[in-house]
Design an enzyme around this catalytic site. Structure first.
Site, mmCIF file in Angstrom:
data_model
loop_
_atom_site.group_PDB
_atom_site.id
_atom_site.type_symbol
_atom_site.label_atom_id
_atom_site.label_comp_id
_atom_site.label_asym_id
_atom_site.label_seq_id
_atom_site.Cartn_x
_atom_site.Cartn_y
_atom_site.Cartn_z
ATOM 1 N N ASP A 55 -6.270 5.487 45.008
ATOM 2 C CA ASP A 55 -6.163 4.789 46.306
ATOM 3 C C ASP A 55 -6.139 3.275 46.187
ATOM 4 O O ASP A 55 -6.775 2.685 45.315
ATOM 5 C CB ASP A 55 -7.297 5.181 47.251
ATOM 6 C CG ASP A 55 -7.060 4.604 48.640
ATOM 7 O OD1 ASP A 55 -5.984 4.858 49.203
ATOM 8 O OD2 ASP A 55 -7.918 3.869 49.143
ATOM 9 N N HIS B 234 -2.998 8.347 48.401
ATOM 10 C CA HIS B 234 -2.539 7.299 49.316
ATOM 11 C C HIS B 234 -1.013 7.421 49.327
ATOM 12 O O HIS B 234 -0.369 7.060 48.344
ATOM 13 C CB HIS B 234 -3.011 5.938 48.759
ATOM 14 C CG HIS B 234 -2.412 4.735 49.384
ATOM 15 N ND1 HIS B 234 -3.172 3.765 49.995
ATOM 16 C CD2 HIS B 234 -1.128 4.312 49.487
ATOM 17 C CE1 HIS B 234 -2.373 2.805 50.445
ATOM 18 N NE2 HIS B 234 -1.131 3.109 50.150
ATOM 19 N N ASP C 241 -11.869 4.680 55.882
ATOM 20 C CA ASP C 241 -11.150 3.707 55.047
ATOM 21 C C ASP C 241 -11.796 2.322 55.203
ATOM 22 O O ASP C 241 -11.096 1.306 55.286
ATOM 23 C CB ASP C 241 -9.655 3.669 55.377
ATOM 24 C CG ASP C 241 -8.839 2.932 54.309
ATOM 25 O OD1 ASP C 241 -9.394 2.587 53.238
ATOM 26 O OD2 ASP C 241 -7.639 2.701 54.546
HETATM 27 ZN ZN LIG Z 1 -5.260 3.852 50.834
#
Ligand SMILES: [Zn+2]
Length: 443
Positions: free
Chosen positions: A157, A184, A313
């Protein structure tokens, strides 16, 4: 750390036991001991108690996707500050994403994060390993060895797993290990140079766009490779209507896919990039805020269970990363402390029920990382005594300066939200409690 506590008189919502009723909850020696509908639970004399009348009592939230920035970027956040911010948001389990410096890609870095979390963390920190060494996309990490350390998944990510062959191999290992590859989804060539959603608003503002196709093409590739290998692919921060539709169809075909959405992709649109004359760099996030149609589709996916988890996130940045031109600003929102307040707007407007919201914050994410077997995300007897207490009607104004996170980067700064986590219990200990403003006490 191991506490005993009676939480009295709240509306207890525990999707794992299909409970939504007024009840007392008793935590003994750090674990859930009893839940009694209607209240009146007898507990040993001297047990500390918390009056939850008028409040919602749920399992502590489980965040699959957070950036704690340690090691390497402690000026943005540390495990200590990040987990305190998480606790303030009602999160008692957070999964630390691997784009630290160095990346969480080896026994030494993962053990470092685990030991820092044990020494300084306010809540449970689970580690997500990188997929590739240094997140460089060239060589797989020692997936089986790192699984033994207790990592809950693998992700590069910050970046996608760009190489399809590497993704194939990672998914094949993931199948054996029973852990997800959390991707991602971004085609970096399609999105190169983009700073916001490609579309009408970007055109009006003269900013370079990131097309929804940048996400959708990688989702498609991942679903194809999941089908090929039988591996579990988890779609991080899904943001586009087309991605939701693909995941829905893949599930219907029996493909092993799960997905998460963020509070900001469920509540905000690209119109917010320029609310006034200025571009607000706090709205710059990757994937970008999309259109109202995308937001509606992501919400529909969440309601249906196509999307099983809400993940913050949480991406804290230092002020200098955002006090610059939109093109130059870092991507990310400091999300722990506003998550519940913004998500409750969906409940207040009738777009989401409270039990579904709680499910997507607790049992849904715990299942994805195979931790529901430990009782994480549930209030059944024997489960960890992790609880979030929410006042759904408390109006408050977001003051990013007052965040416990070092990251003050929030597009919600100055906005008034209705609903807030007012207490968080971890292992039976009250680790966060809202300070009621003593406005009547004179001055
Ligand atoms: Zn991400």
């Amino acid at each position: 750390m191991k506490g005993s506590l009676l939480i009295r008189g709240g509306r207890v919502i525990d999707p794992a036991s299909r409970l939504d009723a007024k009840a007392d909850l008793y935590i003994k020696d750090g674990r859930i001991e009893a839940v009694q509908q209607g209240g009146g639970l007898a507990v040993p004399e001297g047990t500390a108690s918390f009056d939850a009348s008028g409040l919602v009592v749920s399992p502590g939230f489980v965040d699959l996707h957070a950036h704690l920035r340690e090691p390497g970027q402690e000026h943005k956040e540390t495990i200590a500050t990040g987990t305190r911010a998480a606790a303030k948001g009602g999160f008692t389990t957070v999964c630390a994403m691997p784009n630290t410096v160095p990346a969480q890609d080896s026994r030494s870095t993962i053990e470092f994060v685990q030991s820092r979390a044990a020494d300084t963390g306010a809540v449970r920190v689970l580690v997500v390993s990188a997929v590739s060494k240094g997140r460089a996309g060239k060589e797989l990490v020692e997936m089986a060895e790192l699984a033994k350390l207790g990592v809950v998944g693998y992700s590069d990510d910050g970046s996608p797993v760009g190489d399809a062959q590497m993704m194939r191999h990672a998914l094949a290992f993931s199948r054996m290990l029973g852990l997800p590859i959390m991707d991602h989804c971004e085609d970096t060539a399609l999105c190169h140079g983009g700073v916001m959603n490609e579309g009408r608003v970007a055109t009006r503002l003269g900013l370079r766009g990131m097309p929804v196709a940048g996400e959708e093409t990688m989702v498609a590739r991942n679903l194809i490779l999941s089908k090929l290998t039988g591996g579990h692919v988890h779609i991080c921060h899904l943001s586009a209507a087309g991605s939701v539709e693909q995941v829905r169809r893949a599930k219907a075909q029996g493909i092993r896919v799960t997905a998460e959405a963020t509070p900001h992709h469920l509540t905000l649109t690209d119109e917010l990039v320029t609310a006034g004359a200025m571009y607000d760099t706090n709205t710059k996030v990757n994937p970008p805020l999309r259109t109202a149609a995308d937001v509606e589709a992501v919400l529909q996916g969440l309601r249906e269970g196509v999307i099983e988890a809400i993940a913050t996130d949480h991406a804290p940045h230092a002020a200098e990363d955002k006090l610059c031109e939109y093109d130059q600003a870092a991507f990310g929102i400091s999300g722990f402390e506003t998550a519940m307040g913004s998500l409750l707007s969906l409940v207040h407007t009738g777009k989401l029920t409270f039990p579904v919201l709680i499910e997507r914050l607790t049992l849904g994410p715990a299942r994805i990382i195979a931790r529901e077997k430990d009782g994480i995300g549930a209030l059944r007897p024997g489960a960890p005594g992790d609880v979030a207490v929410t006042d759904p009607d408390l109006s408050w104004t977001v003051d990013a300066k007052a965040f416990l996170s070092k990251g003050k980067n929030s597009p919600l700064n100055g906005k008034t939200l209705k609903g807030k986590v007012v207490a968080t219990v971890y292992g039976g200990a009250l680790i966060y409690q809202e300070q009621r403003q003593a406005t009547t006490r004179g001055r």
